[in-house]
Scaffold this active site. Structure first.
Site, PDB file in Angstrom:
ATOM      1  N   LEU A  31      69.335  82.050 -16.438  1.00 56.35           N
ATOM      2  CA  LEU A  31      70.658  82.282 -16.784  1.00 56.35           C
ATOM      3  C   LEU A  31      70.582  84.327 -16.203  1.00 56.35           C
ATOM      4  O   LEU A  31      69.879  84.703 -17.336  1.00 56.35           O
ATOM      5  CB  LEU A  31      70.858  82.405 -18.363  1.00 56.35           C
ATOM      6  CG  LEU A  31      71.926  81.066 -18.583  1.00 56.35           C
ATOM      7  CD1 LEU A  31      71.446  80.242 -19.694  1.00 56.35           C
ATOM      8  CD2 LEU A  31      72.534  80.878 -17.095  1.00 56.35           C
ATOM      9  N   HIS A  32      71.424  85.113 -16.120  1.00 59.28           N
ATOM     10  CA  HIS A  32      71.340  86.697 -15.841  1.00 59.28           C
ATOM     11  C   HIS A  32      72.793  87.060 -15.371  1.00 59.28           C
ATOM     12  O   HIS A  32      73.361  87.993 -14.940  1.00 59.28           O
ATOM     13  CB  HIS A  32      69.795  87.039 -15.066  1.00 59.28           C
ATOM     14  CG  HIS A  32      70.449  86.835 -13.427  1.00 59.28           C
ATOM     15  ND1 HIS A  32      70.326  85.797 -12.765  1.00 59.28           N
ATOM     16  CD2 HIS A  32      70.266  87.397 -12.818  1.00 59.28           C
ATOM     17  CE1 HIS A  32      70.196  85.753 -11.717  1.00 59.28           C
ATOM     18  NE2 HIS A  32      70.560  86.886 -11.675  1.00 59.28           N
TER      19      HIS A  32
END
Ligand code: UDP
Length: 368
Positions: free
Chosen positions: A212-213
């Protein structure tokens, strides 16, 4: 032909590596500008080292106080290099602030010049659209495509996006696939050297891989909280380890927002490419908000649950190898369930490892 490539981030280094290798092998005249948008060793240097990209790199150090400082400084520093060392082509890849800055610097350089004196701006991975203007990357993609002279959309789908945006007139446009297929062709076979499964105590197809980013998932407390809850349910329903190589942005935001993931989730530092590739190949399912992972998963043949509400890689959804689950826990869990006992077919839409060759040949031809 003389080429300047502007890059910095992890996906840019990975996806441009085959072209850089090709230019080096053929002794073409080229140089790279590294904006240092990604400057942490594990997000940048280890990739430059792994792909043996050294020498010919001009490092710039724009301010990172704000995105506008980074952008304006980058444009100004890149412009200076272009004036001192004018290339025939300036190449950018994808949709980062680095690509946008490179493209805008060349565009401003070109203003008022005769056609023959202009730098030709080249966009690799052109035409991707999520149709979600709240994503900073979507705006970057649109501007880069508009300002570029030569566009390399990966698929026919992306070409249609360009046509819809009225973005093909007076430009050279070639569907070529995505250079990630070249990278995978070369490196997938080498993943048997990776010791990562043993190191993390994992059994093939018996774990989930999470990344996730994106700002919309990790800067937004509401969405991040939803994702934390969904992954907790996943821990409860499946006794599999969940491996989560955490992006520095996500790590910082968890601290800032005072949030944390379930203790059963194994959060580790970002991995080097071969280890990460091995995990993508051997995981049961990938859950991610990454753009690139949707492509890699579909080429490798690993099912992907995309933790976003929109995607610019729609072809993977159409081909049923990727489900767009958004932040909704019910949808995330039902998507995992759907893929859990299913083997998916690898898709060929992004090419079969000869994309760089196609791009290189076109550039050579157009430079004569
Ligand atoms: N990647 C990696 N190590 C990791 C996580 C990702 O090598 O720990 C690679 C991944 O295989 C892909 C690229 O980094 O090629 C994707 O980067 P990211 O998700 O940060 O960017 P995006 O594709 O969303 O722009």
């Amino acid at each position: 032909m003389k080429i300047c490539i502007v890059l910095s981030t992890r996906p840019e280094i990975i996806k441009l590596s085959p072209l850089i290798e090709k230019l080096k092998k053929n002794r073409d005249s080229f140089y790279l500008i590294n904006t240092n948008q990604h400057s942490l060793k594990k997000m940048s240097k280890i990739f430059f080292d792994f792909f043996k990209i050294k020498g010919k790199i001009k490092n710039i150090n724009p301010s990172k106080k704000s995105q506008s400082d980074f952008f304006s400084d980058s444009v100004s520093l890149i412009s200076k290099i272009l004036f001192a060392n004018k290339p025939d082509y300036l190449i950018v890849q994808g949709d980062t602030n680095t690509s946008l800055a490179g493209c805008v610097a060349a565009y401003l350089f070109n203003r008022g010049l005769n056609k023959k004196d202009k730098i030709k701006i080249v966009h690799i991975e052109s035409g991707l659209r999520s149709f979600d203007d709240s994503m900073p990357e979507e705006i970057n993609r649109k501007i880069i495509d508009r300002l570029s002279d030569i566009l390399f959309p990966p698929t026919n789908f992306d070409l249609n996006n360009l046509k819809r945006d009225n973005c093909v007139k007076d430009k050279k446009v070639f569907i070529v696939g995505n250079t990630i297929s070249d990278v995978l062709k070369k490196y997938l076979v080498l993943t048997n050297k990776s010791k990562i499964l043993k190191k993390l105590n994992l059994i093939k197809r018996n774990f989930f891989l999470v990344t996730l980013h994106r700002p919309e998932s990790v800067d937004n407390k509401k969405n991040l909280t939803k994702l934390i809850k969904a992954l907790k349910i996943l821990c409860e329903q499946y006794k599999h380890p969940i491996i989560f190589p955490i992006h520095p942005r996500t790590k910082n935001n968890l601290k800032k927002l005072n949030l944390s993931f379930d203790k059963r989730i194994k959060i580790i530092e970002p991995l080097e490419y071969l280890d990460f590739l091995k995990l993508m190949k051997d995981t049961r399912i990938i859950l991610s908000d990454s753009g690139g992972l949707q492509e890699e998963a579909s080429i490798i043949g690993t099912p992907c649950v995309t933790l976003r509400t929109t995607t610019e890689r729609q072809i993977t959804v159409i081909k049923k190898v990727n489900i767009l689950a958004g932040y909704n826990k019910k949808k995330i869990i039902s998507s995992v369930k759907k893929f859990y006992n299913k083997r998916i077919s690898k898709i060929k839409d992004f090419g079969s490892g000869n994309v760089t060759e196609k791009i290189y040949k076109k550039l050579k031809l157009l430079s004569n």
